[in-house]
Design an enzyme around this catalytic site. Sequence first.
Site, mmCIF file in Angstrom:
data_model
loop_
_atom_site.group_PDB
_atom_site.id
_atom_site.type_symbol
_atom_site.label_atom_id
_atom_site.label_comp_id
_atom_site.label_asym_id
_atom_site.label_seq_id
_atom_site.Cartn_x
_atom_site.Cartn_y
_atom_site.Cartn_z
ATOM 1 N N CYS A 1 -10.559 -1.071 -4.057
ATOM 2 C CA CYS A 1 -9.940 0.213 -4.369
ATOM 3 C C CYS A 1 -10.678 0.948 -5.480
ATOM 4 C CB CYS A 1 -8.468 0.036 -4.745
ATOM 5 S SG CYS A 1 -8.184 -1.046 -6.149
ATOM 6 N N GLN B 1 0.828 -1.195 0.000
ATOM 7 C CA GLN B 1 0.000 0.000 0.000
ATOM 8 C C GLN B 1 0.870 1.256 0.000
ATOM 9 O OE1 GLN B 1 -3.280 0.248 -0.247
ATOM 10 N NE2 GLN B 1 -3.722 -1.948 -0.201
ATOM 11 N N GLU C 1 -2.293 -16.152 -4.402
ATOM 12 C CA GLU C 1 -1.709 -15.013 -5.127
ATOM 13 C C GLU C 1 -1.066 -15.544 -6.404
ATOM 14 O OE1 GLU C 1 -0.207 -11.895 -6.770
ATOM 15 O OE2 GLU C 1 -1.374 -11.579 -4.926
ATOM 16 N N ASP D 1 -8.952 -9.020 -1.789
ATOM 17 C CA ASP D 1 -8.448 -7.679 -2.082
ATOM 18 C C ASP D 1 -8.043 -7.649 -3.546
ATOM 19 O OD1 ASP D 1 -7.364 -5.163 -2.063
ATOM 20 O OD2 ASP D 1 -5.650 -5.658 -0.786
ATOM 21 N N TYR E 1 -6.138 -12.957 -3.607
ATOM 22 C CA TYR E 1 -5.276 -11.864 -4.078
ATOM 23 C C TYR E 1 -4.403 -11.431 -2.901
ATOM 24 C CZ TYR E 1 -9.238 -11.755 -7.347
ATOM 25 O OH TYR E 1 -10.257 -12.096 -8.220
#
Length: 437
Positions: free
Chosen positions: A395, A259, A315, A368, A291
């Site tokens: 997001c 982030q 992932e 995410d 993710y």
Amino acid sequence: MVSSNNIQADSSGQVPEVGTELELDVTNVAHGGIFVARHEGRVVFVSDTLPGERVRARLTDANKKSFWRAETIAVLSAAPERQPHVWSAAAIERAPEDRAGGAEFGHIALGFQRELKRQVLADALQRMAGVESDVTVEAVPVGRNASPGDAMDGTGWRTRIRLHVADDGSIGPYAARSHRVIAVGDLPLAERSVEAAAPLDTRFPGAASVDVVAPSVGDVQVLVAEKDARGKRMPTPRKVIREVVGDREFRLDAAGFWQVHSRAAETLYRAVQDSIDEADFDPRASNLDLYGGVGLLAAAVGDRFGSDVRITSVESDPQATDFAAENLSDWIGARAQTDRVDRYLQGIVRDAGALESGRQQAATVVLDPPRAGAGKAVVDQLGALGPRRIVYVACDPVALARDVALFAGHGYELRALRAFDLFPNTHHVESVAVLSR
């Protein structure tokens, strides 16, 4: 060449050309950091303004049947929320083609930026998912090395900056809505250590980009990505850095995903923990972190519920998965799996026996996804697995709203929603949604 059949004339019967100037009254905000006006009934999306303003704008696209696009070149009547831009390189005083991108809300008072982000999120949920929401966008304190002024104007928060390289080797951000490199003398959204380390006056002939990264432990890293023989950006050499969230340390590659706001990882870590009701959580269920990156949100679950929590972090980037395995190694029930999320879910939907199906239905799933969202295939597979609770970190408000609508088709309702201003002076907003049947 665009066919003239796609271009509709205005009321005078004339088809306007790109570059035509219009006077427009701006009425509301749209997704993507742009604003809505109307010209003789036609929607015009306009940049660098805000609701309540009258502006002179130049058309940049008049080829669409349903809308045009324009860029503000002068403010004729300013809204009370307009302020001097936090970044002179992006200010209205510059020609539109010379305005640096990446701070498209920097001319708007910080509190009103959050209100605009709230409107976009609430509108997307109502329009796409039929969900009414009274969500607010929460301010996030600026982290290390920040001044009181940074907190007041939403600057000094970026721990990661990518600068692009022009043909002459000079570096800078892209112009707004362009791949044209703009030379700048400062980077006000960046942490002060990042801004100080950015080699803005140095040329990098033949390079593709320059990343400046300030981990929470150790020195600022400057990473130069070269081009291959075809002119494509090559990966930078691996450089391991450390990030700290609470009492936990994470190892990752300096060029890997983390982030960008100095307090974002901690904020989302706590928000995910707060989103899980202890009475509903089963540590022995087939809990998932989708993710998963280097394991941040899986760690949030494990740190709250104990080292014997069973959770799989999925992932697609094998390097990130290797780091996740290391970062989660103190949990006996945690594992990291390298796979595409849709392919992984397809496999467990296909292969699960009765016992595993029960564990899946008792599970908490944290996901995410990237900006495009989870999408129909992943939502359908999760719907087939039927987990007890889904914690969705988003997001992009439009992608979230679309996926909430898709989950509703599997009986999941939006039970809780929080939104965080992790990207001040931009249009971006981060949300944490909780869904269950």
